[in-house]
Design an enzyme around this catalytic site. Structure first.
Site, mmCIF file in Angstrom:
data_model
loop_
_atom_site.group_PDB
_atom_site.id
_atom_site.type_symbol
_atom_site.label_atom_id
_atom_site.label_comp_id
_atom_site.label_asym_id
_atom_site.label_seq_id
_atom_site.Cartn_x
_atom_site.Cartn_y
_atom_site.Cartn_z
ATOM 1 N N GLU A 43 0.848 -1.188 0.000
ATOM 2 C CA GLU A 43 0.000 0.000 0.000
ATOM 3 C C GLU A 43 0.891 1.248 0.000
ATOM 4 O OE1 GLU A 43 -3.749 1.754 2.606
ATOM 5 O OE2 GLU A 43 -2.182 0.634 3.649
ATOM 6 N N LYS A 115 -9.537 1.405 -2.445
ATOM 7 C CA LYS A 115 -9.728 0.883 -1.096
ATOM 8 C C LYS A 115 -11.116 1.240 -0.566
ATOM 9 C CE LYS A 115 -7.381 0.938 3.430
ATOM 10 N NZ LYS A 115 -6.225 1.544 4.153
ATOM 11 N N CYS A 156 -4.933 -3.373 2.769
ATOM 12 C CA CYS A 156 -4.653 -3.103 4.183
ATOM 13 C C CYS A 156 -5.857 -3.326 5.106
ATOM 14 C CB CYS A 156 -4.097 -1.682 4.330
ATOM 15 S SG CYS A 156 -3.226 -1.385 5.894
#
Length: 290
Positions: A43, A115, A156
């Site tokens: 990330e 995300k 993440c």
């Protein structure tokens, strides 16, 4: 092609995208030299920058982003599938996307993923994060069909939302990904168990490249990039927070084998939910009346 060599690149990205691209170039080359067919970065590959002003100063749209351009060139140069775990991209609506990219061996973009889950938390020792104040959340989970299997993309904090990965697996994924910049505090507590849990409960491989160490902007990330088998075995790990490349040979047939041994996906049942009424107070009332 049911077997392939996967590589996860561990980085310590700074605030300068050009410097990070130079590191990306070197580490991707190392991974390709080790025979990797698929290479994943962490990330925020392009810049780990907590200052909004500093991030805005280096922010570019997708067409002009330095990491996107470099990834296209590197995937074609090495003939690999290159997965940029994420980088900050100026979105069309004026906001910022935390966006992952997947490129093919021809250098062309296969897909991207924004995300979904924002890291809005208050940790011990005063550590606090509000990703939603900076980034626009994505709305769709994304899968990609590669020669060696169907892959689900995540980033993440998504790893803490098992329903996302179950949806990917129910749509045919046998490879899950969660490139990350886990804080040291949360990484020490939960990183390994979360990666292994997502692999075990879904009978899928999990590949998660990570940021590691003390970054230029002052934040500290956990490292420990992982490649985990469908049985929960750690196939490869960078057991530190230094920049590194880890590789593992993956046989997709192991996913089907794990699902045959423990067929929880097939055995899952729909269910309702009811809350039983507490009887304690009613019983007390009855006793008092007598």
């Amino acid at each position: 092609m049911s077997t392939f060599r996967a590589a996860a690149i561990q980085m310590r990205s700074g605030i300068d995208p050009q410097g990070n691209v130079a590191t990306l170039d070197r580490l991707v080359g190392d991974a390709a030299a080790q025979g990797a067919h698929y290479v994943q970065t962490p990330e925020m590959t392009g810049a780990v920058q907590r200052s909004r002003e500093g991030l805005a100063a280096v922010l570019r749209d997708e067409e002009n982003d330095l990491v996107v351009k470099a990834a296209s060139q590197l995937s074609a140069r090495h003939g690999i599938y290159l997965h940029i775990g994420s980088t900050a991209i100026a979105a069309d609506d004026g906001r910022i996307a935390n966006r992952a990219f997947l490129f093919g061996p021809d250098g062309k973009k296969i897909t991207s993923y924004d995300k979904i889950h924002m890291f809005d938390v208050d940790l011990d020792n005063g550590e606090s994060w509000r990703e939603s104040a900076v980034y626009a959340a994505g709305v769709d989970t994304v899968l990609a069909d590669l020669p060696f299997g169907r892959m689900g993309l995540a980033i993440c904090y998504d790893i803490r939302f098992p329903q996302l990965f179950r949806a990917q697996v129910e749509a045919g994924a046998s490879i899950l990904t969660a490139p990350a910049a886990f804080t040291r505090q949360t990484g020490e507590a939960h990183w390994h168990v979360l990666q292994r849990a997502r692999a075990i409960e879904n009978g899928a491989f999990v590949i998660s490249a990570a940021q590691g160490g003390l970054h230029e902007d002052g934040r500290e990330t956990y490292g420990h990039s992982l490649i985990v088998s469908p049985w929960g075995e750690i196939l490869a790990e960078a057991d530190h927070d230094e920049p590194a490349v880890i590789v593992a040979d993956i046989d997709i047939a192991q996913s089907a084998a794990a699902r045959r041994k423990v067929p929880n996906l097939k055995n899952a049942r729909a269910f309702g939910l009811r809350i039983a009424e507490a009887q304690v107070e009613k019983k007390k009332e009855s006793i008092a009346a007598s």
